[in-house]
Design a protein around this motif. Structure first.
Motif, short mmCIF file in Angstrom:
data_model
loop_
_atom_site.label_atom_id
_atom_site.label_comp_id
_atom_site.label_asym_id
_atom_site.label_seq_id
_atom_site.Cartn_x
_atom_site.Cartn_y
_atom_site.Cartn_z
N ASP A 248 -4.46 5.81 6.23
CA ASP A 248 -5.92 5.81 6.12
C ASP A 248 -6.51 4.51 6.64
N PHE A 249 -5.84 3.43 6.32
CA PHE A 249 -6.34 2.13 6.76
C PHE A 249 -6.39 2.06 8.28
N TYR A 250 -5.26 2.39 8.91
CA TYR A 250 -5.25 2.32 10.37
C TYR A 250 -6.17 3.35 10.99
N GLY B 98 -8.92 4.34 9.71
CA GLY B 98 -10.25 3.76 9.54
C GLY B 98 -10.56 2.71 10.59
N ILE B 99 -9.61 1.81 10.82
CA ILE B 99 -9.97 0.76 11.79
C ILE B 99 -9.89 1.26 13.22
N TYR B 100 -9.31 2.44 13.42
CA TYR B 100 -9.43 3.05 14.75
C TYR B 100 -10.66 3.96 14.80
N GLY B 101 -11.45 3.94 13.74
CA GLY B 101 -12.71 4.66 13.75
C GLY B 101 -12.62 6.14 13.41
N LEU B 102 -11.52 6.58 12.80
CA LEU B 102 -11.40 7.99 12.43
C LEU B 102 -12.03 8.22 11.05
N THR B 103 -12.74 9.34 10.91
CA THR B 103 -13.34 9.66 9.61
C THR B 103 -13.18 11.13 9.30
N GLU C 127 -2.04 5.46 2.25
CA GLU C 127 -3.08 4.42 2.33
C GLU C 127 -2.97 3.61 3.63
N LEU D 114 0.86 -1.18 0.00
CA LEU D 114 0.00 0.00 0.00
C LEU D 114 0.90 1.24 0.00
N ARG D 115 0.34 2.36 -0.48
CA ARG D 115 1.10 3.59 -0.42
C ARG D 115 1.15 4.09 1.02
#
Lengths: 366, 630
Positions: free
Chosen positions: B420-422, B424-429, B417, B413-414
């Motif tokens: 963003d992935f981590y 996302g799974i920590y619930g940040l938006t 990315e 992944l870049r």
């Protein structure tokens, strides 16, 4: 929940689709294989050597014989005078089929009664036999239509075909092949999904995040579900354009069967992935699972011909149900009610494997 | 002969990867029987040179020679006279030690006659004999490296090429490794090696300091230090961590560095700077110190200026608290009948830097994994961030950050990315995620490189990106498992500055390390050995009250040859290599005896009793624990 799932899905899709090699494997390989296998199985039959036994020896019978020769599919190798000769030629493999005109054939044709031609095919090569039957039927019906006469072929096989009554035709094996490819590509790709992260070590970092097991498993499944659906759709489209195979039943029902089949295969593959320590292990395990699945599914040998205990056992083979379901919808135009047994079994498989896989997946390192 | 009698010689080597120049017209010569050390920041070109000389990489221009043979044209002759040990573990993990050695012996065509003797000799020499039937994959990190070395030595090469052979190896094992290397050199072998440990570089007869593909300084370690003209003022702050920042602010970040329990200030004007320091830090002990390679190394680094910007980010991004962060009692982990962690109890407040020290395989990682909720404990209980670790390991995960020993971000992944992935799974938006993404990119120093594939990152960047991803969600407790392993000194320094800043903002940082000077930066340390916590306390306590032995430093030419002699003296417990010299561990003072030893032989040597270093403490305690078990 949605944020985490979205993050997981995006990541999986990016990883899968970024690599050009991976894209080829995901989308092109199944189509290519479908084409190659289908052509290898269908188009390769030309100039089939046949023997003609003409008891009638009339202008009509000779005309049909000529149509056989002119079709390009058949080559009249022998003109024989008795059934023993036909049997001998077939047994020795000198010809792969025979056409027999009964006495009084022309009389039947001219009087407008139903006249019949006997076509004998060598059943040892089941594919060829099917093709011979199809072509012969084509030749005869073309002739009949052109001359507006009433001729039907009575199909008859050599005694050696008895073990394979379930003669394949493209209408049968192309959808079957699609079912097989669906399982192969789905299982191979998914079985390495989790174990790959284990092997590289990336899973350790994910495990310390608050992502739940379900989110992780769904995140791993849905991308493969999507690619599976896309390739399956593409394969059916290809089957329509190249082999003229149309879906007789409801498209909706077809996709219900396809989706359930894919979920089942993905669940099974995830189970393999969760239980393996290396990618190698996972790939080998799924290979050893797919072989018997294909053999016991009824695709190659009809389930009804298997010993009774084995028949019961095949209930546990998911491919049996997805094959029966897909063949049912595509060829027979079966309804959901008619396929209820297949649908229920698929449903059981899908739920069992998915639940079992997510239960087996632990967010700890042991 | 073009190589001019040198054992290894490189002539104008240039190697490009795409548009990047990895090695730029480098020439070097290594005398027979010498140890040549290549040092320099990550990506300076050390590995590339070693690969060219090993004949496995073709240079764009220039030529390398080994024992007079061209590395490009006479590959067979070269391969027979060298042994090359790459950074990767290249042995078969499911074969035993002996089977691996046999295999290499066969690959090199070592004659069957005498092979067994050769293997036994090597096993004896490396103290590996008791383990010869163990599977290679089950050896500890230090032993794996030794096994690789043995396999490389089985065909009696003349030249040994080692690429960071002691990366991630604990001090005890590193000493042992060097004992072997010195032994080989004494037998006439030539060694060309790269290393990230500068205390090892001090032991080399010649070093080449590489920077951006060029050798910018060459000579014996003393020469390189002398020629640089850099002088050092040491400031002992007495545990005031904010002093480093203050001095950096006043004197320029590039020349003020924390090292161990002191601050080292690089200077070209001793008097003026000493006066200024006295004004800035009136309480501290300020004295001139001997410049070391470490100081020279830091003087070429460029990352130093970026420090301040990065550090100012930390406070805004940390989620510190006060009170007790973690309390565990009787934490135990067994794998089958093997006890990996035995009965560990800890209480750690928020804002503390807590260090785990111990040899490879002692149970540090296992302990950290249990505290993170990654591994269920066999027995014991505890609370991490207010959450019960036995019953609610999943709840802990949103409160902690964890960075594993192995780089574990997605390389395909870049950079952005991964963030963003981590996120996302920590619930940040949305805006929050965007803000944390910018923050992470700045922290990792990757703002201009956010579209890079993560696999293309090297050294310090990787580690900082991993840290950024681990603390995206502002955890108040952070676990770092050997975060600086293998990084160059400048990157490590920056990484520790970040850790300090995290702690200052109230975040508890658990960290394990093999670098003894890093241990000094911790508020408290636990020393773990074979699953037991054998000591715990502040670094200063460990070095004084808990240290029972005395240390005498011996600076002498060819230190290895005196180790046996000194070891036989009365009251000497142990003699070990330390930097370029020896550290002699004694019960009481053996200074006179040691001085007499050298006087008798007519050898000039500097002998001084010194305050024990962290490494001495580490080794001493481990040996005591080990002895106690026997």
């Amino acid at each position: 929940m949605i944020t985490k799932l979205k993050a997981m899905l995006l990541k999986e899709l990016k990883q899968m689709l970024r690599d050009p090699k991976m894209r080829t494997i995901v989308f092109v390989m199944p189509l290519l294989q479908l084409l190659v296998f289908s052509f290898a199985l269908t188009m390769d039959v030309k100039n089939i050597g046949i023997a003609v036994l003409d008891y009638d020896n009339s202008p009509q019978s000779r005309a049909i014989t000529d149509s056989f020769a002119a079709s390009g599919y058949f080559r009249i190798q022998y003109r024989v005078t008795g059934p023993d000769e036909v049997k001998r030629l077939l047994d020795r493999g000198d010809v792969r089929g025979a056409v027999v005109f009964p006495k009084g054939f022309e009389k039947d044709v001219l009087s407008g009664r139903s006249a019949s031609v006997q076509v004998i095919a060598d059943g040892t090569m089941s594919n060829d036999a099917g093709i011979i039957m199809n072509y012969a039927s084509g030749v005869i019906s073309t002739y009949a239509a052109k001359n507006s006469v009433n001729v039907t072929e009575t199909v008859s096989f050599q005694h050696r075909n008895l073990f394979n009554a379930n003669l394949l035709s493209k209408f049968y094996y192309v959808p079957g092949l699609i079912t097989l490819m669906m399982m192969v590509s789905g299982m191979l790709l998914t079985s390495i999904a989790i174990v790959r992260e284990k092997e590289i070590g990336t899973i350790e970092q994910v495990m310390v995040t608050p992502i739940s097991r379900t989110e992780f498993i769904i995140g791993k499944t849905v991308p493969f579900m999507l690619t599976g659906l896309i390739t399956t759709t593409m394969m059916f489209v290809l089957a329509y354009f190249i082999f003229g195979i149309t879906v007789k039943g409801s498209i909706f029902l077809l996709f219900a069967v396809v989706v359930m089949s894919i979920i089942t295969y993905l669940g099974l593959a995830l189970l393999v992935s969760v239980s393996s320590r290396t990618q190698q292990q996972a790939l080998l395990t799924s290979f050893f699972l797919m072989m018997p699945s294909a053999l016991l599914s009824g695709y190659i040998f009809p389930v009804s011909n298997m010993p009774e205990p084995v028949q019961y056992f095949t209930c546990l083979v998911p491919m049996r149900w997805s094959l029966e379901g897909i063949i049912g919808v595509v060829i027979k135009g079966a309804t959901a009610a008619e396929l209820s047994k297949q649908l229920i079994w698929l449903c059981i498989h899908a739920i069992f494997f998915m639940v079992f896989a997510s239960m087996k997946f632990k967010k700890t390192l042991e | 002969m073009k190589s001019g009698g040198y054992a290894v010689s490189a002539d104008g080597i240039t190697k490009r990867y795409g548009s990047a120049v990895a090695v730029d017209n480098v020439s070097l010569n290594v005398n027979s029987g010498a140890i040549y050390g290549l040092i320099g920041p990550d990506g300076a070109g050390k590995t590339t040179i070693l690969r060219v000389i090993a004949g496995i990489l073709k240079p764009d221009s220039g030529e390398a020679f080994v024992c007079g043979h061209s590395c490009e044209r006479e590959q067979i002759a070269v391969k027979n006279s060298i042994a090359y040990m790459s950074q990767k573990f290249g042995l078969y993990p499911d074969m035993t030690v002996q089977e691996n050695i046999r295999l290499y012996a066969d690959l090199y065509g070592v004659e069957k006659h005498g092979m067994r003797e050769r293997i036994d000799e090597l096993l004896d020499f490396s103290y590996m004999k008791p383990f010869k039937h163990r599977q290679a994959g089950k050896l500890s990190g230090g032993m794996k490296q030794k096994l690789q070395l043995i396999c490389a030595l089985v065909h009696k090469p003349e030249v040994l090429l080692l690429d960071e052979p002691t990366n991630g190896v604990d001090p005890v094992s590193r000493r042992d490794f060097w004992r072997i290397l010195y032994g080989l050199v004494a037998d006439g072998m030539t060694i060309l090696m790269s290393t990230a440990y500068l205390d090892e570089a001090e032991r080399c007869s010649v070093i080449g300091l590489m920077h951006k593909g060029k050798i910018i300084a060459e000579g014996s370690p003393e020469e390189v230090v002398r020629k640089s003209g850099i002088q050092v003022i040491s400031v002992k702050d007495g545990g005031d961590r904010s002093l480093v920042k203050k001095l950096k602010g006043a004197m320029g970040g590039g020349r003020v560095h924390a090292y161990g329990d002191r601050i080292r200030v690089l200077t070209h004007d001793m008097q003026t700077d000493t006066d200024e320091l006295k004004k800035l830090a009136p309480e501290a002990v300020i004295e001139p110190d001997r410049a070391m390679l470490e100081d020279i190394f830091m003087s070429i680094g460029e990352s130093a200026d970026a420090d301040e910007n990065i550090l100012s980010l930390i406070a805004e991004g940390a989620g510190g608290k006060s009170g007790t962060a973690l309390e565990v009692r009787g934490l135990t982990k067994r794998f089958g009948d093997f006890t990996a962690v035995n009965n560990i109890s800890l209480t750690v407040p928020y804002g503390e830097i807590f260090g785990f020290l111990g040899p490879n395989g002692a149970g540090k990682s296992t302990t950290i994994k249990m505290l993170c909720g990654l591994l269920p404990a066999t027995s014991g209980e505890g609370v991490v961030g207010g959450v019960d670790i036995v019953h609610k390991p999943e709840t802990i995960k949103s409160k902690i950050g964890y960075m594993s020993q192995k780089f574990s971000l997605y390389e395909d992944l870049r950079v952005y990315e991964n963030i963003d992935f981590y996120g996302g799974i920590y619930g940040l938006t949305g805006a929050e995620l965007a803000q944390r993404r910018d923050w992470s990119l700045k922290l990792a120093g990757l703002e201009d490189r956010k579209n890079l594939m993560t696999s293309e990152l090297v050294g310090g960047w990787r580690q900082r990106l991993a840290l950024a991803c681990a603390i995206l969600h502002k955890p108040s407790i952070v676990f770092l498992d050997e975060p600086t392993s293998g990084a160059d000194p400048a990157s490590r320094r920056l990484f520790w500055a970040i850790i300090n800043e995290l702690a200052a903002s109230g975040v508890t940082v658990f960290v394990s390390t093999h670098y003894m000077e890093e241990a000094e930066y911790c508020d408290r340390l636990a020393l773990i050995f074979r699953g037991d916590m054998i000591a715990m306390g502040k670094p200063s306590e460990l070095k004084t009250s808990q240290m029972q032995d005395r240390i005498i430093e011996v600076l002498v030419k060819d230190p290895f040859s005196h180790m046996d002699g000194l070891g036989k003296l009365d009251s000497v417990l142990d003699v070990s290599l330390f930097g370029a010299g020896l550290h002699v561990r004694t019960k009481d003072t053996a200074e006179t005896a040691i001085k007499e030893y050298f006087a008798e032989k007519g050898i000039r040597a500097e002998v001084n009793a010194i305050e024990a270093t962290m490494e001495d403490v580490f080794v001493s305690m481990i040996e005591r624990a080990d002895g106690g078990e026997k």
